[in-house]
Motif scaffolding. Structure first.
Motif, PDB file in Angstrom:
ATOM      1  N   UNK A 191      11.523 -14.595   7.408  1.00 27.19           N
ATOM      2  CA  UNK A 191      10.632 -14.646   6.240  1.00 27.19           C
ATOM      3  C   UNK A 191       9.678 -13.468   6.393  1.00 27.19           C
ATOM      4  N   UNK A 192       9.680 -12.578   5.396  1.00 27.32           N
ATOM      5  CA  UNK A 192       8.950 -11.314   5.507  1.00 27.32           C
ATOM      6  C   UNK A 192       8.026 -11.108   4.315  1.00 27.32           C
ATOM      7  N   UNK A 193       7.076 -10.201   4.503  1.00 29.18           N
ATOM      8  CA  UNK A 193       6.177  -9.801   3.416  1.00 29.18           C
ATOM      9  C   UNK A 193       6.990  -9.065   2.348  1.00 29.18           C
ATOM     10  N   UNK A 194       6.737  -9.386   1.089  1.00 30.17           N
ATOM     11  CA  UNK A 194       7.438  -8.723  -0.011  1.00 30.17           C
ATOM     12  C   UNK A 194       6.909  -7.297  -0.173  1.00 30.17           C
ATOM     13  N   UNK A 195       7.753  -6.296   0.147  1.00 28.32           N
ATOM     14  CA  UNK A 195       7.328  -4.898   0.043  1.00 28.32           C
ATOM     15  C   UNK A 195       8.041  -4.172  -1.092  1.00 28.32           C
ATOM     16  N   UNK A 196       8.613  -4.925  -2.039  1.00 29.04           N
ATOM     17  CA  UNK A 196       9.338  -4.317  -3.158  1.00 29.04           C
ATOM     18  C   UNK A 196       8.407  -3.724  -4.199  1.00 29.04           C
ATOM     19  N   UNK A 197       8.960  -2.904  -5.101  1.00 30.62           N
ATOM     20  CA  UNK A 197       8.149  -2.262  -6.162  1.00 30.62           C
ATOM     21  C   UNK A 197       7.468  -3.245  -7.104  1.00 30.62           C
ATOM     22  N   UNK A 198       8.028  -4.471  -7.236  1.00 29.28           N
ATOM     23  CA  UNK A 198       7.436  -5.448  -8.165  1.00 29.28           C
ATOM     24  C   UNK A 198       6.532  -6.450  -7.448  1.00 29.28           C
ATOM     25  N   UNK A 199       6.216  -6.192  -6.176  1.00 29.56           N
ATOM     26  CA  UNK A 199       5.375  -7.105  -5.394  1.00 29.56           C
ATOM     27  C   UNK A 199       3.986  -7.225  -6.008  1.00 29.56           C
ATOM     28  N   UNK A 239       0.169 -11.341   1.898  1.00 33.60           N
ATOM     29  CA  UNK A 239       0.063 -10.637   3.177  1.00 33.60           C
ATOM     30  C   UNK A 239       0.688 -11.434   4.321  1.00 33.60           C
ATOM     31  N   UNK A 240       0.884 -10.744   5.461  1.00 33.69           N
ATOM     32  CA  UNK A 240       1.425 -11.396   6.653  1.00 33.69           C
ATOM     33  C   UNK A 240       0.483 -12.495   7.138  1.00 33.69           C
ATOM     34  N   UNK A 241      -0.820 -12.292   6.981  1.00 43.28           N
ATOM     35  CA  UNK A 241      -1.797 -13.306   7.405  1.00 43.28           C
ATOM     36  C   UNK A 241      -1.609 -14.588   6.597  1.00 43.28           C
ATOM     37  N   UNK A 242      -1.432 -14.451   5.276  1.00 46.83           N
ATOM     38  CA  UNK A 242      -1.210 -15.627   4.429  1.00 46.83           C
ATOM     39  C   UNK A 242       0.055 -16.374   4.852  1.00 46.83           C
ATOM     40  N   UNK A 297       9.387  -8.052  16.369  1.00 44.55           N
ATOM     41  CA  UNK A 297       8.834  -6.733  16.693  1.00 44.55           C
ATOM     42  C   UNK A 297       8.106  -6.126  15.502  1.00 44.55           C
ATOM     43  N   UNK A 298       8.531  -6.487  14.282  1.00 42.31           N
ATOM     44  CA  UNK A 298       7.869  -5.985  13.071  1.00 42.31           C
ATOM     45  C   UNK A 298       6.711  -6.916  12.715  1.00 42.31           C
ATOM     46  N   UNK A 299       5.531  -6.386  12.473  1.00 42.89           N
ATOM     47  CA  UNK A 299       4.364  -7.253  12.218  1.00 42.89           C
ATOM     48  C   UNK A 299       4.438  -8.020  10.904  1.00 42.89           C
TER      49      UNK A 299
END
Length: 613
Positions: free
Chosen positions: A313-321, A329-332, A353-355
């Motif tokens: 489960x990752x942070x959404x980094x897409x153009x429509x985020x 955010x990762x904190x949320x 390994x990826x934050x």
């Protein structure tokens, strides 16, 4: 023994009528006023919106009925093996179970799972064959099937001789014999009082309670729910929480709750044998022990079956985020996952390994899909990867999880289904021919099950039925190809046009419609060939000096394929993500840039070639 209490759990396969039966027991036990407006509300115990939509129980819930001066505490447990953590800890609170079996379908895979757990806990069993009102009901045949199952699961003599009742939860009656008059739930209440023993409790010993569930109140905070094993507790008592990690701390009880109907009512004293809620501890978890002194031994807690599936489960980094959600955010995401694992003990997560990426482990993909669905409804935007099995190493061997699989298919499609199972490395154990269908029992790697249900439903036009259950870890069987198609990947960002999609639909099935926003790297359709094809869904009609009749006029487009979250997670490949937002489910490549994607694929191929023998 506290003779005024009975604590029972209700266990069954998904959709065999557990929650409907609990509703009828609550009505018959007078949990609602005569004029209370609940008559048309089905499945009162399904309090979560997702439970009502899917027709399944996700979270275990408590209710209480007062009948003939006896308090019957009822726990409605999930029937799906993916939520086995809920079943596992709830069975520790009860002294007997109602095993509910469909009068048409008979015992299913999850029936076997929950019944095996009840037998391991040495609980008393009452069998209720439900839905005898249906035209296809075969209660006598199902009665024999249940006895065969009890024999197979090595039930003791008392459990094998469990009383049988026949019921229609929908119509609100239960009978001991099929010929008895059908008038209300009294026979079931009487059987519960006769057959389920009072809780084994020690009222004269110091207070002791195992925390089996957690609740929350905006007024008093966290509430620890469990059965009082010894002693009593009341407001103002100073008690100790023995944590599973060895920590011990003391706090004062601020509230004691007992259950009345569906609601928790404030109680003056919690007595031995009763299931109650205790408030006063900010830091308390499922499996902790509440007692009177720091030097007490904790109550043993049954360890759960190991998780077999993991997903990113990752942070959404897409153009429509950021268009739909408010938690990005990762904190949320970390805070939400931490909150989940406090109450869902069969689920865990860890950092990678990826934050911005977390690895979530669970008993099955459905459990994680339900979590992600809840998160998107709460306003989260996340990326989710394809399910992967958790491998084990033993000496020099790599082991993977296997499942016991049961499939019921129309007779004329047996060959096609067997071909699919062979591709997924299943080992057929038995084939049973019925009047119009065939039952297949097989052992299959958990990897081979990913996407199988969708393929089965499509192949049999919805007539194929499957259920499965974790069996064991076994030898790794190599590559399993679960998707033999490629994708149509957008190479442009913009809005899809009817003119462009009209040309693309000749290349494969589309997942988008005119007017949908797309971006480079987003999957917009399926390519019949096993390769990814870059396409431009935003292309517009070339303008000339001749008057046009209008953009898209006269174009006939096939309806796009729309995925729900579970179907999308099964469909994607290892290099793809599902983008889940409050208003959209999109499929995309993990690496959006086409050039970087090609380089990464080349590096992966070179690494695989270098490491292969």
């Amino acid at each position: 023994m506290q003779t005024q209490y009975r604590n029972i759990g209700i266990i069954a396969h998904v959709d065999h009528g557990k929650t409907t039966l609990v509703d009828q027991l609550l009505r018959a036990g007078g949990a609602f006023r005569a004029n209370q407006a609940i008559a048309q509300q089905e499945r009162i115990m399904d309090s979560l919106e997702l439970e009502r939509e899917k027709g399944i129980t996700i979270r275990a819930k408590n209710a209480s009925i007062h009948w003939n001066n006896v308090t019957i505490n009822i726990v409605d447990t999930p029937g799906h093996a993916d939520f086995g953590g809920e079943v596992e800890r709830i069975l520790g609170m009860v002294d007997g179970v109602l095993l509910l079996v469909d009068a048409v379908d008979g015992p299913q895979a999850q029936t076997r799972f929950v019944l095996r757990k009840a037998i391991q806990h040495n609980l008393k069993i009452i069998v209720v064959i439900n839905k005898i009102d249906r035209a296809q009901a075969r209660p006598r045949e199902v009665h024999d099937k249940v006895l065969e199952l009890l024999l197979e699961l090595e039930a003791n003599e008392e459990q094998f001789n469990a009383p049988f009742l026949y019921a229609s939860a929908r119509d609100g009656y239960a009978v001991r014999n099929l010929t008895d008059p059908r008038d209300g739930m009294r026979p079931l209440f009487e059987t519960i009082l006769q057959h389920i023993p009072p809780p084994r409790a020690l009222p004269d010993e110091p207070f002791r309670m195992l925390v089996s569930n957690l609740d929350w109140s905006d007024y008093v905070g966290r509430i620890a729910v469990g059965k009082i094993l010894a002693g009593r507790v009341q407001i103002g008592d100073s008690i100790v929480c023995l944590h599973r990690d060895g920590r011990r701390h003391r706090a004062t009880v601020t509230k004691v709750f007992e259950f009345s109907g569906l609601k928790s009512a404030e109680s003056v004293i919690g007595e031995a044998g009763n299931i109650v809620g205790v408030a006063g501890f900010d830091d308390v978890a499922i499996g902790d022990t509440l007692c009177d002194r720091e030097d007490r031994e904790p109550v043993p807690f049954v360890e759960l079956d190991p998780p077999t599936i993991q997903m990113q489960i990752a942070v959404n980094d897409g153009p429509l985020a950021g268009r739909d959600g408010k938690f990005l955010t990762a904190r949320h995401i970390r805070e939400r996952l931490e909150k989940e694992v406090r109450t869902n003990i069969s689920l865990s997560f860890r950092d990678t390994d990826a934050p911005n990426i977390f690895l979530v482990s669970a008993r099955g993909e459905m459990q994680i899909a339900i979590l992600v669905e809840q998160m998107r409804r709460e306003g989260f935007e996340v990326l989710v990867s394809r399910p992967e099995v958790i491998l084990k190493k033993e000496a020099d061997r790599v082991l993977e999880p296997y499942e016991q699989l049961w499939v019921e298919v129309p007779s004329d499609q047996l060959g096609d289904v067997l071909e699919i199972l062979a591709k997924r490395k299943a080992r057929i154990e038995s084939i049973q021919h019925h009047a119009h269908s065939v039952g297949i029992e097989a052992v299959i790697p958990t990897r081979g099950l990913i996407g199988f249900e969708t393929e089965l439903v499509n192949l049999t036009s919805g007539r194929g039925v499957m259920s499965h259950l974790f069996k064991e870890y076994g030898p790794f069987v190599g590559e399993i190809l679960t998707r033999n198609t490629g994708t149509l990947v957008s190479m442009e960002t913009g809005v899809a046009t009817a003119w462009a999609l009209n040309n693309l639909q000749e290349r494969g099935r589309l997942f988008i419609a005119p007017g949908d926003e797309v971006y480079a790297g987003m999957i917009v359709g399926e390519n019949p060939r096993n390769e990814d094809l870059p396409v431009n869904p935003t292309k517009t009609k070339h303008l000339t000096n001749i008057r046009s009749q209008g953009e898209g006029k006269g174009i006939q487009l096939e309806p796009p394929v729309r995925f729900n979250l579970e179907r999308a997670l099964e469909y994607i490949a290892d290099d793809e993500y599902v983008e889940a937002t409050p208003r959209a489910i999109r499929l995309r490549k993990k690496i959006l840039d086409a050039t970087q994607r090609k380089r990464a694929a080349q590096r992966a191929a070179e690494t695989a070639a270098a490491t292969s023998p």
